[in-house]
Structures are given as C-alpha cells and as structure tokens.
Write a protein that holds these residues in place. Structure first.
Motif, PDB file in Angstrom:
ATOM      1  N   VAL A  53       0.882  -1.214   0.104  1.00 45.93           N
ATOM      2  CA  VAL A  53       0.176   0.100   0.129  1.00 45.93           C
ATOM      3  C   VAL A  53       0.834   1.237   0.051  1.00 45.93           C
ATOM      4  O   VAL A  53       0.569   2.217  -0.735  1.00 45.93           O
ATOM      5  CB  VAL A  53      -1.042   0.154   1.139  1.00 45.93           C
ATOM      6  N   THR A  54       2.089   1.272   0.732  1.00 48.90           N
ATOM      7  CA  THR A  54       2.786   2.420   0.739  1.00 48.90           C
ATOM      8  C   THR A  54       3.288   2.546  -0.742  1.00 48.90           C
ATOM      9  O   THR A  54       3.740   3.857  -0.992  1.00 48.90           O
ATOM     10  CB  THR A  54       4.081   2.194   1.994  1.00 48.90           C
ATOM     11  N   ALA A  55       4.047   1.545  -1.244  1.00 53.69           N
ATOM     12  CA  ALA A  55       4.494   1.665  -2.569  1.00 53.69           C
ATOM     13  C   ALA A  55       3.549   2.347  -3.622  1.00 53.69           C
ATOM     14  O   ALA A  55       3.795   3.152  -4.457  1.00 53.69           O
ATOM     15  CB  ALA A  55       4.955   0.305  -3.085  1.00 53.69           C
ATOM     16  N   ILE A  56       2.266   1.879  -3.514  1.00 54.55           N
ATOM     17  CA  ILE A  56       1.172   2.307  -4.341  1.00 54.55           C
ATOM     18  C   ILE A  56       0.848   3.838  -4.022  1.00 54.55           C
ATOM     19  O   ILE A  56       0.727   4.773  -4.927  1.00 54.55           O
ATOM     20  CB  ILE A  56      -0.265   1.581  -4.016  1.00 54.55           C
TER      21      ILE A  56
ATOM     22  N   PRO B 286       7.943   7.335   4.788  1.00 52.79           N
ATOM     23  CA  PRO B 286       8.764   6.687   5.402  1.00 52.79           C
ATOM     24  C   PRO B 286       8.463   6.378   6.782  1.00 52.79           C
ATOM     25  O   PRO B 286       8.675   5.432   7.314  1.00 52.79           O
ATOM     26  CB  PRO B 286      10.180   7.378   5.197  1.00 52.79           C
ATOM     27  N   ALA B 287       7.771   7.235   7.335  1.00 52.19           N
ATOM     28  CA  ALA B 287       7.230   7.037   8.805  1.00 52.19           C
ATOM     29  C   ALA B 287       5.772   6.131   8.885  1.00 52.19           C
ATOM     30  O   ALA B 287       5.297   6.057  10.014  1.00 52.19           O
ATOM     31  CB  ALA B 287       7.102   8.622   9.469  1.00 52.19           C
ATOM     32  N   ALA B 288       5.367   5.845   7.749  1.00 48.55           N
ATOM     33  CA  ALA B 288       3.973   5.170   7.886  1.00 48.55           C
ATOM     34  C   ALA B 288       4.049   3.893   8.661  1.00 48.55           C
ATOM     35  O   ALA B 288       3.120   3.582   9.562  1.00 48.55           O
ATOM     36  CB  ALA B 288       3.436   4.930   6.591  1.00 48.55           C
ATOM     37  N   ARG B 289       5.224   3.159   8.457  1.00 52.01           N
ATOM     38  CA  ARG B 289       5.250   1.762   9.072  1.00 52.01           C
ATOM     39  C   ARG B 289       5.532   2.277  10.800  1.00 52.01           C
ATOM     40  O   ARG B 289       4.586   1.494  11.579  1.00 52.01           O
ATOM     41  CB  ARG B 289       6.530   1.069   8.782  1.00 52.01           C
ATOM     42  N   ARG B 290       5.988   3.234  10.983  1.00 45.88           N
ATOM     43  CA  ARG B 290       6.245   3.290  12.528  1.00 45.88           C
ATOM     44  C   ARG B 290       4.977   4.168  13.143  1.00 45.88           C
ATOM     45  O   ARG B 290       4.612   3.570  14.447  1.00 45.88           O
ATOM     46  CB  ARG B 290       7.352   4.594  12.797  1.00 45.88           C
ATOM     47  N   CYS B 291       4.218   4.657  12.371  1.00 40.88           N
ATOM     48  CA  CYS B 291       3.096   5.243  12.689  1.00 40.88           C
ATOM     49  C   CYS B 291       1.917   4.131  12.814  1.00 40.88           C
ATOM     50  O   CYS B 291       1.251   4.209  13.974  1.00 40.88           O
ATOM     51  CB  CYS B 291       2.566   6.373  11.871  1.00 40.88           C
TER      52      CYS B 291
END
Length: 484
Positions: free
Chosen positions: A213-216, A338-343
């Motif tokens: 999803v982040t890549a998209i 880049p902060a999406a996984r941490r959030c």
C-alpha cells in the motif's frame, strides 16, 4: 490513455483492454494462499524482509524460522504490477486538463459541452464495467485479467490515435475505459503477492499489506506529476495522435513482461485458494463501512482541488506560486511515507481516525486562511495527513474486501459513484465562497473519522498495531469446503 476511471477524478481520462492468453496455473497464483504456506517452500515461508512484512520491527514471529525473502520471479512480478498501476494512473489523468484543446486541435470542436459529454459517457461506462470485472475475478485469476486489460489497452490506444471524428473518439474511449477497469485488479493482485509471503503469524494482515500500500501511495503521487508532464508533451507534438498511439507500446511491453514473469513463477502450493473474508452480516457491515470511508475520503480530496488555484490567486499568489502550492500536499505526502510503518506500529487501528482528523485539520486551515503563509501551512498539514490517511484508508478497505477481486471492485464502484457528486458540490459551494469547498471537504473527512471509530466497538480490530480484523484469522482463510 483515453477515458477516466469510473469517476476517479472530476476530469480524468483513462486507458484500455482485449482477450487474454492462457497462463498455466495462473488461477491458483493470482491471490494469496487460502492456508498458511508450507515451511519447506522458501517463497512462501515466513519472512520479515524485502517486500513482505512479518512481526513488527522485523522480528520473526515466535516459533517461526527465519527464511529467505520472495524469489526473484515474485519480486519481478511485484515490479511489473506496480508499473501497470503507474501506467494506469498516468493514462487516467494525462489528457484531463487538455481535453478542450485536444478536441479543438483534432476535430475543430471548441464547445465545452463536447468535453462534458465525453467525460460523462466514460464515467457511466466505467461504473457499469467495474463490477463486471469483479464478477470475472470469481472465475479467472487476477493476473490473467490484468494481462487481458493490457492487451486490449494496446489495441484501443492505437485505434484512438486513428479516430477520424469526435464521435469515434468518444466511442473508442468508452470501450477503452470499460476494458481499462481490468488494470485496477493489479492493485489487489499486488496486495495478494505481499500477503502470500508474509510472516506466518500475520498472513493477510495489515503488516503483510503495508509495504504494498505504501508503494502504491508513492506511485500515486509521483504519477500525478508525471501525468501532467505527459499530457503537456502529447499536446505539444505536431500531431498529438502519435502521442496517444505511443501508449500502445507501453501496454504491449508490460503485457510481455507480465506474461514472461508469470510463466517463471514457482508452482502453487497444494490446496492454495483465494483468500476471502468470512461471509455474514459482520462482513457486510465492514464492507459498507469501508465504502463510506472511501467515498468520503475520495470526495474530500476531489472537491478540494478544482478551485484551489483560483483561491490562491485571490489571496495574492502568482501563477507560479499557485502551481507550487497546488503540488505541495503531494510532496509533503511523499515526505511522510517513510514514517508510515512506525505510525502504524504505534497507533494500530487508531491510525485511520487520527490521519483523517489530521487531513481535515489541514483542509480547515486552508478554509480559514487569510493570507498566503497560512494557506501554505494548511497545504503542508493537509499533505502530511493525506499521505498517512491514504495508507490507512486502503488498509481498511483490503481488511474488509480481501484480495479475491469481487468485493474489491464492489467497494471501488461505490467509491467511484460517490465521486460523481464532488465536482458539482465544489462548483456550487465555490460560487458562494472560493474557500468553501475546502470547508465542506474537511467536514466530510471528520465524518469519515467518526465512522472509522465504530470499528473499536464492533470488535473487528485489535488496535494493537497488527490491525487484524475478525476475518483475518486462519478460519477466515480456510477453503469453503473445510468450513462446511
């Protein structure tokens, strides 16, 4: 590159599709395993690396051995699917801002009604075609349907470049957008590939989907910039027909790469079946909730766009600064990805309402702005929320729909149908106040945030960061025969 996704944007243009070719064992490879993968198979063994996702922080789930990442053929398949999505997004919007000039240059038509009729025809056809592709996904592999879409896309793009009249161009575009809806299935196919190679403790969970999803989302924002440049380049050609037909070469290239990659994939594990959510009233409510949140989100983003540059001019901006402010949210969204996984690890299921509220705050700040500095600050805040909200909205949708295809296209159809109202409401509110569409969009997002909170009371999510819904349990992914 012709007609819009079913109302995906208020003024978008889309792309196209033809009959597919046979792919050995493709049907079993199109979607994630219905059962946990056998540990002996490296391609489907639990891993916390490269493109899949395992336990938070990259640790191996208890009791699971660390294994190699996806095989090279699987990685190539992911790259091809991302390229298909990028091509779809660029083709969807490339000519959108330039349709009046295109019709004038090609067919000597300067009536704005011609553009409106073209867009309306394509939207209606797209809305009708998308559910049909979803039904086809019940019988055929997602990869095969995407391949069909690419082949037909090449044929239609070539024909569009040769269309002798406006009527022929519109008819071919309508056929194009109907076939082009197949390319949307590259999205659940990509999510499925990531889910297949997720850690054993989280098959089909948000952790498995987050990287895809982040890549998209990143591709979406990059494609929006590339689409504008592409459209301007096509219109600047001595004969724009050549630029339109040139897209057929990209379609054929991606089709060839996809076919070659599928033929080199490892055979499916015994008993693999598409992962489908558990059926029942709870599942239908989850689908409805995902659709409502998606409609509100897409509406807010769409309604806030048409009159923004005019508002910026009203506040004293020049054309260059207005364009920069218009692109600022996309650049900010890319910066926060880049902060999406941490959030997600910190907030879990709470990421969705928090991100929607942050995005709404950015829109409200723009609505209340009395000068360019305040407007710029609101745009940056809007972009920060937008990047996280796009990820959270898509995760919630796939948590409800799974990756088998039919439920995904049902939700996408509802979201597309809801967007038909966005430009009308934006125009009606802007006639009273240029900033009012931003206020209406903020209200829509706040409503979506409230709807997303219902999840915590229904017990469909853990809220611990795994984001695993009721149907993301092993029982939910068992074959129907096993449950009966």
């Amino acid at each position: 590159m012709s007609a819009p996704r079913a109302a995906a944007t208020p003024d978008g243009t889309g792309h196209t599709a033809t009959p597919g070719t046979g792919i050995p064992d493709a049907a079993a490879r199109a979607t994630p395993s219905a059962q946990p993968a056998e540990p002996a198979r490296p391609a489907t063994a639990p891993a916390a690396a490269a493109g899949g996702s395992g336990a938070p922080g990259g640790s191996t789930p208890p009791g699971a051995a660390k294994a190699a990442g996806p095989e090279p053929s699987t990685r190539r398949l992911r790259v091809v699917l991302i390229a298909v999505i990028a091509l779809y997004l660029i083709a969807e919007t490339a000519l959108a801002p330039f349709l009046p000039q295109l019709f004038t240059q090609l067919y000597a038509i300067d009536d704005p009604g011609a553009t409106g009729l073209y867009l309306w025809t394509c939207r209606v056809v797209g809305l009708a075609a998308l559910p049909l592709w979803g039904l086809a996904a019940r019988r055929y592999a997602l990869h095969r349907l995407v391949l069909t879409g690419l082949c037909a896309s090449a044929a239609c793009d070539l024909a569009l470049g040769l269309a002798p009249t406006y009527a022929a161009f519109t008819a071919l575009s309508a056929a194009s957008v109907a076939a082009n809806c197949a390319l949307l299935l590259a999205y659940p196919a990509l999510i499925a590939e990531h889910s297949r190679h997720a850690g054993a403790g989280h098959p089909g969970s948000d952790h498995a989907r987050l990287a895809a999803v982040t890549a998209i989302v990143a591709v979406f924002h990059l494609a929006s910039v590339a689409a504008t440049l592409t459209g301007a380049g096509v219109l600047a050609l001595p004969d724009p027909r050549l630029g339109i037909s040139a897209f057929a070469l990209l379609d054929l290239l991606l089709a060839a790469l996809l076919l070659r990659t599928l033929r080199h994939l490892p055979p499916p594990a015994p008993g693999e079946r598409p992962a489908t959510p558990r059926r029942g009233t709870t599942w239908l409510l989850l689908l409805a909730q995902a659709a409502v949140i998606g409609v509100a989100f897409d509406f807010a983003v769409s309604a806030s766009r048409p009159f923004f540059t005019e508002l910026a001019h009203h506040l004293g901006s020049g054309p260059g600064l207005a364009a920069a402010l218009f692109l600022l949210p996309s650049l900010t969204a890319l910066a926060v990805l880049p902060a999406a996984r941490r959030c997600h690890a910190l907030l879990g299921a709470r990421l969705l309402p928090a991100a929607l509220a942050l995005t709404a705050a950015g829109l409200a700040s723009q609505y209340l702005a009395d000068g360019l500095p305040a407007l710029a600050a609101g745009r940056a805040l809007f972009g920060a929320g937008l990047g996280l909200a796009q990820i959270a909205v898509e995760l919630r949708m796939f948590r409800a729909t799974g990756t088998a295809g039919p439920a995904f296209t049902a939700v996408e159809t509802v979201r597309s149908a809801g967007l038909v109202a966005a430009p009308l409401i934006a125009a009606a509110t802007a006639s009273r106040d240029l900033a009012l569409p931003l206020g209406v969009a903020a209200a829509a997002l706040l409503g979506a945030a409230l709807v997303s909170l219902v999840r915590g009371r229904t017990g469909t999510g853990s809220g611990t960061g795994t984001g695993t819904a009721v149907h993301d349990t092993p029982a939910a992914h068992e074959p129907e025969e096993a449950r009966s």
